[in-house]
Every structure is written in C-alpha cells, then in structure tokens.
Enzyme design. Sequence first.
Site, mmCIF file in Angstrom:
data_model
loop_
_atom_site.group_PDB
_atom_site.id
_atom_site.type_symbol
_atom_site.label_atom_id
_atom_site.label_comp_id
_atom_site.label_asym_id
_atom_site.label_seq_id
_atom_site.Cartn_x
_atom_site.Cartn_y
_atom_site.Cartn_z
ATOM 1 N N ASP A 280 -19.794 0.337 27.842
ATOM 2 C CA ASP A 280 -21.157 0.620 27.658
ATOM 3 C C ASP A 280 -20.694 1.112 26.480
ATOM 4 O O ASP A 280 -20.245 3.082 25.578
ATOM 5 C CB ASP A 280 -21.049 2.084 28.401
ATOM 6 C CG ASP A 280 -22.297 3.381 28.316
ATOM 7 O OD1 ASP A 280 -23.115 2.748 28.171
ATOM 8 O OD2 ASP A 280 -21.919 4.453 27.827
ATOM 9 N N GLU B 37 -11.290 6.033 25.184
ATOM 10 C CA GLU B 37 -11.789 7.220 23.720
ATOM 11 C C GLU B 37 -11.376 7.153 22.832
ATOM 12 O O GLU B 37 -10.171 7.397 22.162
ATOM 13 C CB GLU B 37 -12.510 8.280 24.991
ATOM 14 C CG GLU B 37 -13.407 9.128 23.506
ATOM 15 C CD GLU B 37 -14.230 8.063 23.275
ATOM 16 O OE1 GLU B 37 -15.465 8.444 22.450
ATOM 17 O OE2 GLU B 37 -15.349 7.576 24.160
ATOM 18 N N ALA C 147 -16.202 7.742 27.304
ATOM 19 C CA ALA C 147 -16.084 9.639 27.178
ATOM 20 C C ALA C 147 -17.384 9.769 27.638
ATOM 21 O O ALA C 147 -17.796 9.207 26.849
ATOM 22 C CB ALA C 147 -15.988 10.709 25.876
ATOM 23 N N PRO C 148 -18.062 11.505 28.489
ATOM 24 C CA PRO C 148 -17.511 12.358 29.208
ATOM 25 C C PRO C 148 -16.523 11.529 29.693
ATOM 26 O O PRO C 148 -15.787 13.003 30.906
ATOM 27 C CB PRO C 148 -18.540 13.136 28.911
ATOM 28 C CG PRO C 148 -19.644 12.478 29.227
ATOM 29 C CD PRO C 148 -19.073 10.924 27.835
ATOM 30 N N GLY C 149 -16.797 10.330 30.797
ATOM 31 C CA GLY C 149 -16.445 9.792 31.747
ATOM 32 C C GLY C 149 -17.317 9.750 33.023
ATOM 33 O O GLY C 149 -16.952 10.040 34.218
ATOM 34 N N GLY C 150 -17.947 9.706 32.746
ATOM 35 C CA GLY C 150 -19.399 9.876 34.286
ATOM 36 C C GLY C 150 -19.121 8.751 34.555
ATOM 37 O O GLY C 150 -18.963 8.191 36.420
ATOM 38 N N LYS C 151 -19.391 7.165 33.910
ATOM 39 C CA LYS C 151 -18.847 6.166 34.286
ATOM 40 C C LYS C 151 -17.252 5.680 34.812
ATOM 41 O O LYS C 151 -17.299 5.147 35.940
ATOM 42 C CB LYS C 151 -19.317 5.001 33.521
ATOM 43 C CG LYS C 151 -20.416 4.883 33.344
ATOM 44 C CD LYS C 151 -21.324 3.783 32.278
ATOM 45 C CE LYS C 151 -22.933 3.933 32.298
ATOM 46 N NZ LYS C 151 -23.102 4.924 31.154
ATOM 47 N N CYS D 257 -27.862 2.677 26.417
ATOM 48 C CA CYS D 257 -28.838 3.444 26.870
ATOM 49 C C CYS D 257 -30.365 3.201 25.556
ATOM 50 O O CYS D 257 -30.042 3.986 25.402
ATOM 51 C CB CYS D 257 -28.446 5.116 26.776
ATOM 52 S SG CYS D 257 -27.447 5.515 25.162
#
Length: 476
Positions: A173, A129, A107-111, A226
């Site tokens: 991630d 998630e 989540a939220p779903g970018g990758k 990150c």
Amino acid sequence: MKLPSAFIERTRALMGDETYRALEAALQAEAPVSIRVNSAKTRREVTGDPVLWASCGTYLPQRPAFTFDPLFHAGCYYVQEASSMFVEQVLRTFVTQPVVMLDLCAAPGGKSTHARSLLPEGSLLVANEVMRNRVQILAENLIKWGNPDVVVTNNDPSDFSALTDMFDVILTDVPCSGEGMFRKDAVAVDEWSIDNVRVCWQRQRRILTDVWPALKPGGLLIYSTCTYNKEEDEENVAWIARELGADVLQVPVSPEWGITGNLAGEDFPVYRFLPHRTKGEGFFLAALRKHASDEEDSVAPCGYFPSVAPPKAKGGKPKKGKQAPLPAVPADAKAWLCQPDDFQWEVKGTEVTAFPKRHLQAYERLQQALRIVHAGVTVGELKGKDLIPAHSLSMTTVLNKDAFAQADVDYMQAIAYLRKEAVTLDASIPRGYVLLTYQGMPLGFVKNIGNRANNLYPQEWRIRSGYLPEEPVLVW
C-alpha cells in the site's frame, strides 16, 4: 473544498466530464465512517449498514468519539476506511493455505489487522513501517488486535531485498499523492501538485524494485494506492507486469459494489473505488502473480507454502567460543498462556517473550536482516524477583485468563484506567496482579495492594484528552 485546477483538468481528462462532475460533487459531501470488528475477540453485532466486500465491516450512522470507547482500546474493532477493506476479497480468492505475508508500508495498521484476521491458521504476518514515529503506532494496533503470529519491523524496503524468496504474499500500500483522501484530509489538497505525482510514481517503482526479490516465484503481490491518477495506478501496474515479470489477476466482484475498472485503456483488470459510486474514499488495487523462473516452473500456485512448516530440530556441532547462558524463563510465566508448549520462550534483557514455534525458521531469517520492534507476545517484565505481566499479554487471544484474578469495571473506571489514573477495586478482589475487564473484555493489568491498585497501563498509550463525553460511548 477548492480543488487544484491541474487536478481538475487531469482527472476530467482521465474520467470524462460526466464522471468527473459526479466525483467532484461526492468530494464535497461528508465521508462515511466504518469499522471492522475483531471476530477473534468478539461476535457482537454492530448496528449499521454492512460493508459489502468485507465480512466484518460496518458503516456507522455517525462518528462517535472512539477514543472514549474502552472496547476500542481492548482491540474489539478497528476504525478503517471501507474501500481499503477490499483487500479481503484478494486474500480470500488467492490465499487458501498457510503463508508468510509481508505488509510493507503498514502503519497505522488497518490492512495489517485485517489481513491477520483473514490469513489461514498457521500463517505468519510481517508488518513493516519505515518511519520510526509511525512504527510504534503500528505495533500498538497489532498488539491490541491480539494475534501472536505477527512480527513488526522498522525497515526501509531495500532491506528486504536480502530476504530472497521469503514471502508468499506481499501487500504494498505504497505512499502516494493522496488524491483519494481529499475530503478527509485538507493537507492532502494543499500538498498536491503534478510534481508530487511524478515523485510518487517514481518512488513507488523504487519500492517495488527493492522488495521484488523477497517475493517467491509464483507469489502474490497486492498493489494499492489511495489516489486517482493513472501514473500511480494503471501505468505502475503495467510496469510491474512488464519490467518485474508478473501476471495481473482477476478478482471476483459483485456489480452491486459499484467498483470501477481500468480507466487507462488497458486490457488488464484493476479495481477503482470512486466516492460517487462506492460508499468510501478513493482507492485503487491490483493483484499480480510473480512469474516463476525457468528453474522453478514447478512452483505451486499461491496456497502451498513449505516455508511455514515447523522447523527441524537443530543438530551438529555448537558454535566456537563461549556462549553466555540464557536467563531462565520464570515457571509462572508459562502458565499465563494457553498451550505454552507451542511457543519458544526467551528472556531478552528484562522482557520475557513467547514466539510461536511453527514460525521459528522464518523468524530467524527476519532477525538476521531486519530491526524487530515486536514479535509474538511480550509476556512480562522481570523486576528483581518479580515478574510483572505485560500489557501485550492482556491483549493476546492466547491469554490464559484463569491465571489471574479478574475485576470487571464500569465505564468511568475503565476511562480512568485508560488515562492511567488511580483505580480502586472492590474489597473482595484479592491482592496481587489483577486483570481488569470491561464488559468481559480484557483492558489490562493492575497490581492490587489493598487500599488502591497500581495502574500498569502503558504510559505512551494513555488517553491524554481531559474531555469526557456526557454519555458513555457505545459503538455496539
């Protein structure tokens, strides 16, 4: 922005005084805005500078009100931080044939949406998630992206340990201390502490230990954070290689991208995105290949994955005990998808679903171990004798548009629809279920009853803001 003194001291010691001062200055500047176009839905070009390491990524000159762009809701693009788009280079380098891939903390779903655009035809993506309030956002974004070869799950990483050798690729991630998001998120600054860094690197190792059995020998692990500190970055990569058993892989990069390498004095390759050198937020990535066991030294490198072969027909004796007959799938439903024979059709409660047949073996394993939130395409909902087309159907790239009357709406009508307000259609539009489009892109369904059209947009996805821009929001 006032940075924590302990963060300043630690980061200066890691990077050196000159690099740290450049980083600190960059953190005071405005963050760039970037999007990634869904090439499966549109080939339109976006005005702006390209993201050099992402084929469909573009920096926008300013941040528009994305909420009020109907094409955003239609899944034509995703608003994603540019540095994290570097996952593309790993997938393009090491994944060349169909795979079963897990995005563990998705989540939220970018990758997830990015990976789904890049994986070879015939691949299956499982996006997971653990947080229930966040998994619905993940499902929404993947439904809008439109690819049917997707399963969304809501599970703890430990649940995947039962799926031994299930995945050819796992993207982790992992939750981190968020140092790379300082200039975008004031809360990340306030919550940062050395103790939190310690909690994070320990949690990350637990997550990796839990999911490691699910990665095939010879499989690909993509590890990313990150954050900047070496405990969560280089030291964890070294731990994965040493304790779990993996080789760290080299990813080809171009010098003009401005990517920074290993800062911890180790000799293995990692990829750091520092805001004063790359146009994006702080990001760290490493790619690793899991060692093959002694019994499986012959496992092919990433690229040959028999797990995605079409399942064999089941035979043998039926299970004992009475089985309730499965409800029949309405004949009309199959006409709503292109190539309907490629899908396994089911009625689950009141929902009619379609899942790609080529992934049935994998799907059956997932169902036995995990909580499935969404899979394939939700085609419609049975209500009495009626079959109401689902919003998932309108978003999928395998929708048979010719099965429905269509009405292309203007900007104000599109916003009203996305707010789940009443919509009035032209008298020439026939009654019944109608697919609304905006600039030719599907937005969703209405039921036209003549004097008005009942809005079938999902209540939980509606635009809640009462604000309306003075001019239409145009990203293109």
